[in-house]
Design an enzyme around this catalytic site. Structure first.
Site, mmCIF file in Angstrom:
data_model
loop_
_atom_site.group_PDB
_atom_site.id
_atom_site.type_symbol
_atom_site.label_atom_id
_atom_site.label_comp_id
_atom_site.label_asym_id
_atom_site.label_seq_id
_atom_site.Cartn_x
_atom_site.Cartn_y
_atom_site.Cartn_z
ATOM 1 N N GLU A 67 -12.704 -51.339 28.721
ATOM 2 C CA GLU A 67 -12.550 -52.786 28.895
ATOM 3 C C GLU A 67 -13.593 -53.358 29.833
ATOM 4 O O GLU A 67 -14.075 -54.467 29.640
ATOM 5 C CB GLU A 67 -11.132 -53.157 29.339
ATOM 6 C CG GLU A 67 -10.557 -52.373 30.486
ATOM 7 C CD GLU A 67 -9.875 -51.075 30.054
ATOM 8 O OE1 GLU A 67 -10.568 -50.206 29.493
ATOM 9 O OE2 GLU A 67 -8.664 -50.912 30.332
ATOM 10 N N ASN A 104 -15.040 -46.248 26.455
ATOM 11 C CA ASN A 104 -15.240 -45.513 27.700
ATOM 12 C C ASN A 104 -16.377 -44.508 27.551
ATOM 13 O O ASN A 104 -16.539 -43.862 26.518
ATOM 14 C CB ASN A 104 -13.955 -44.864 28.203
ATOM 15 C CG ASN A 104 -13.208 -44.053 27.174
ATOM 16 O OD1 ASN A 104 -13.346 -44.255 25.983
ATOM 17 N ND2 ASN A 104 -12.402 -43.126 27.651
HETATM 18 N N1 THU Z 1 -9.725 -45.399 30.278
HETATM 19 C C1 THU Z 1 -10.225 -46.550 29.745
HETATM 20 O O1 THU Z 1 -11.378 -46.607 29.308
HETATM 21 N N2 THU Z 1 -9.426 -47.638 29.733
HETATM 22 C C2 THU Z 1 -8.097 -47.637 30.046
HETATM 23 O O2 THU Z 1 -7.448 -48.666 29.908
HETATM 24 C C3 THU Z 1 -7.462 -46.398 30.527
HETATM 25 C C4 THU Z 1 -8.397 -45.297 30.858
HETATM 26 C C5 THU Z 1 -10.554 -44.197 30.224
HETATM 27 C C6 THU Z 1 -11.138 -43.693 31.502
HETATM 28 C C7 THU Z 1 -11.407 -42.250 31.153
HETATM 29 O O3 THU Z 1 -12.645 -42.168 30.445
HETATM 30 C C8 THU Z 1 -10.297 -41.892 30.193
HETATM 31 O O4 THU Z 1 -9.790 -43.121 29.703
HETATM 32 C C9 THU Z 1 -9.172 -41.092 30.813
HETATM 33 O O5 THU Z 1 -8.708 -41.690 31.975
#
Ligand code: THU
Length: 132
Positions: free
Chosen positions: A55, A42
């Site tokens: 993802e 992320n």
């Molecule tokens: N996030 C992801 O990258 N994937 C997930 O499956 C759940 C949430 C990220 C988005 C944001 O950067 C952080 O986690 C908190 O929500």
């Protein structure tokens, strides 16, 4: 590749995250049928909606290298959760369109917990292009 090894790749990808706002790093690893591997983490932004989930970054990373849904074999997603890390609603929608229905999606945490899901189990009755 075994699911545990794919999850380790996702844990490695997690270190590439940029999460100064949530402090919640997530990693993803997308395995293709030819053995190639595409990672995602992320990446956040001070303008919060500009951020991108791990993802989706992994899927888009693979597509920018010429891969398509038919090439995808398995996806692993991981974060430091008590249970497993489950994808947000937007990611479920993207996965439902771009990931094959028969391929496993492994959700994990840093304690070795791994649960197997699928496109259908993550987003039943998904809206799709067929509905337009
Ligand atoms: N996030 C992801 O990258 N994937 C997930 O499956 C759940 C949430 C990220 C988005 C944001 O950067 C952080 O986690 C908190 O929500």
């Amino acid at each position: 590749m075994e699911k545990e090894e794919l999850m380790e790749k996702a844990i490695g990808a997690r270190r590439l995250s940029y999460t100064p706002y949530s402090h919640f790093p997530v990693g993803a690893a997308l395995l293709c049928k030819d053995g190639s591997l595409f990672l995602g983490a992320n990446v956040e932004n001070s303008s919060y909606p500009c951020g991108m989930c791990a993802e989706r970054n992994a899927i888009y990373n693979a597509m920018m290298h010429g891969k398509t849904r038919d090439d995808f074999e398995a996806l692993a997603i991981v974060a430091d959760c008590e249970g497993v890390c489950t994808p947000c609603g937007m990611c479920r929608q993207v996965i439902s369109e771009l990931f094959p229905s028969e391929a496993p999606i492994y959700l994990g945490n840093l304690n070795g917990l791994i649960e197997e899901e699928s496109v259908e189990s993550l987003l039943p009755k998904a809206f799709s292009g067929d509905d337009l």
